[in-house]
Design a protein around this motif. Sequence first.
Motif, short mmCIF file in Angstrom:
data_model
loop_
_atom_site.label_atom_id
_atom_site.label_comp_id
_atom_site.label_asym_id
_atom_site.label_seq_id
_atom_site.Cartn_x
_atom_site.Cartn_y
_atom_site.Cartn_z
N TYR A 60 0.83 -1.21 0.00
CA TYR A 60 0.00 0.00 0.00
C TYR A 60 0.87 1.26 0.00
N ASN A 61 0.40 2.27 -0.72
CA ASN A 61 0.85 3.63 -0.46
C ASN A 61 -0.36 4.41 0.06
N LEU A 62 -0.12 5.56 0.61
CA LEU A 62 -1.20 6.29 1.30
C LEU A 62 -2.34 6.65 0.35
N LEU A 63 -2.01 7.10 -0.86
CA LEU A 63 -3.07 7.53 -1.78
C LEU A 63 -3.93 6.35 -2.21
N PHE A 64 -3.30 5.24 -2.58
CA PHE A 64 -4.06 4.07 -3.01
C PHE A 64 -4.98 3.60 -1.87
N TYR A 65 -4.45 3.60 -0.65
CA TYR A 65 -5.24 3.17 0.51
C TYR A 65 -6.45 4.09 0.71
N LEU A 66 -6.22 5.40 0.65
CA LEU A 66 -7.31 6.35 0.89
C LEU A 66 -8.36 6.27 -0.21
N MET A 67 -7.93 6.10 -1.46
CA MET A 67 -8.90 5.99 -2.55
C MET A 67 -9.69 4.69 -2.44
N GLU A 68 -9.03 3.62 -2.05
CA GLU A 68 -9.75 2.36 -1.86
C GLU A 68 -10.84 2.51 -0.80
N LYS A 69 -10.47 3.08 0.35
CA LYS A 69 -11.43 3.21 1.44
C LYS A 69 -12.54 4.20 1.11
N GLY A 70 -12.24 5.20 0.30
CA GLY A 70 -13.23 6.22 0.00
C GLY A 70 -14.10 5.94 -1.21
N TYR B 22 -1.86 1.89 -10.08
CA TYR B 22 -0.88 1.61 -9.03
C TYR B 22 0.54 1.78 -9.57
N LEU B 23 0.80 1.23 -10.75
CA LEU B 23 2.12 1.37 -11.35
C LEU B 23 2.44 2.83 -11.65
N ALA B 24 1.43 3.58 -12.05
CA ALA B 24 1.65 5.01 -12.32
C ALA B 24 2.07 5.74 -11.05
N LEU B 25 1.43 5.42 -9.93
CA LEU B 25 1.83 6.04 -8.66
C LEU B 25 3.25 5.63 -8.28
N PHE B 26 3.58 4.37 -8.54
CA PHE B 26 4.93 3.87 -8.25
C PHE B 26 5.98 4.66 -9.03
N PHE B 27 5.76 4.84 -10.34
CA PHE B 27 6.72 5.57 -11.16
C PHE B 27 6.72 7.06 -10.83
N THR B 28 5.58 7.60 -10.47
CA THR B 28 5.54 9.00 -10.06
C THR B 28 6.41 9.22 -8.84
N ALA B 29 6.29 8.34 -7.85
CA ALA B 29 7.11 8.46 -6.64
C ALA B 29 8.59 8.30 -6.95
N ILE C 95 6.22 17.62 -3.59
CA ILE C 95 6.73 16.89 -2.42
C ILE C 95 5.60 16.11 -1.74
N LEU C 96 4.42 16.75 -1.63
CA LEU C 96 3.27 16.07 -1.04
C LEU C 96 2.87 14.86 -1.89
N ILE C 97 2.87 15.01 -3.21
CA ILE C 97 2.52 13.90 -4.09
C ILE C 97 3.50 12.75 -3.90
N PHE C 98 4.79 13.07 -3.76
CA PHE C 98 5.78 12.02 -3.51
C PHE C 98 5.44 11.26 -2.22
N LEU C 99 5.10 11.99 -1.17
CA LEU C 99 4.84 11.36 0.12
C LEU C 99 3.63 10.43 0.08
N ILE C 100 2.58 10.82 -0.65
CA ILE C 100 1.37 9.99 -0.67
C ILE C 100 1.45 8.87 -1.71
N CYS C 101 2.43 8.96 -2.64
CA CYS C 101 2.55 7.92 -3.67
C CYS C 101 3.65 6.91 -3.37
N PHE C 102 4.60 7.26 -2.51
CA PHE C 102 5.73 6.36 -2.27
C PHE C 102 5.28 5.12 -1.52
#
Length: 371
Positions: A176-186, A209-216, A356-363
């Motif tokens: 899990y990364n934070l963004l994927f987790y929050l979107m799943e729950k929401g 998911y892979l897009a968030l991985f490469f973004t981070a 920087i925030l996007i990195f933190l929620i996608c890593f």
Amino acid sequence: MYTTKQYLIHILLLLITILTATLAGGEWLFGKSILADGEHALTWEYFLKSLHFSIPFIGILFVHEMGHLLTSIRHKVRSSLPFFIPGWLGFLGAPSIGTFGAIIHMKSFVNSRRKFFDIGVAGPLAGFIVAIFVLWYGFTHLPDADYIYEIHPEYLDPEFKGHTEEDGYITLRLGYNLLFYLMEKGLADPEKMPNMYEVIHFPYLFAGYLALFFTALNLLPIGQLDGGHVIFGLFPKHHKTISLVFFTAFVFYAGLGIINPFHDINRLLISIPLYIGFLYIIYRRTSIPNETKWAIILLIAAAQYALVYIWPNLDGYTGWLLFAFLLGRVMGLEHPEVTGTREMNGSRKVLGWLAILIFLICFTPQPFIFD
């Protein structure tokens, strides 16, 4: 600006990458090699279904690279068109995602902190926006819970105990990364949401998911990565320090558990020198004094050894060591100097902190776990 031959080469690479990503997507979607004989062999029907993975995934990468390119054009910086790198390993029986990414080569000398910042931040922000839409669609359009039985009918067998390596199935758990987790729950219907072992069979979720991985990865605040350009724009006098500190933290986490005090002494006599040698290789290109390099390396190894001794189950993610090697030996940890030192305006600072925030929620600390 570009010749017809250049357009044809880049378009061909893009089309080949879509093809290889489609083949790879079929393997994830159906759970085994689509070159195999039998139920999951490659057919036109499966190929079309696999496009539901490759089109959004490669589309996000395309938008990311176009963000870089269009911003380069806007700043009159000569750049190549995006080079897409096909990468399908299914013919070897190995898992892959169909591509090794895409790059744009800047051909002009850039002597402006603002240009470096604008070009660096444009790609991740553009790709991130599209990734959000892909994930939103994936989470809000989940198939019925019975969908997984179309891929794994063996799950219906009460005597099924799980797959083995001999089955030829890809058993991968996504972290899990934070963004994927929050979107799943929401957004996701809990009755339809797959577990992290099965997300690979849901093309839009896996592509997002892979897009968030490469973004981070791109936004790591190290060297000349997009995140490095962002840090250089925000903190030009401290980029070298931030890059080195973050790289050291990255390596420290990645290597946790490699030197394990509970291993056999003979194994330690081999693993410790090899690991320390590896650390020296990845730090060798840094401009810090040699004594400082050795101090950092030995401190990393000693601290990792001590922490695992205190907490035996403590473990990092060794998969990051390959990327650490590429950063240290190929890309470098430092940023080109520029003479333009004008202060960044307010809107750029906001975009920098947003990146920087996007990195933190996608890593994702442990993105791919093969069981």
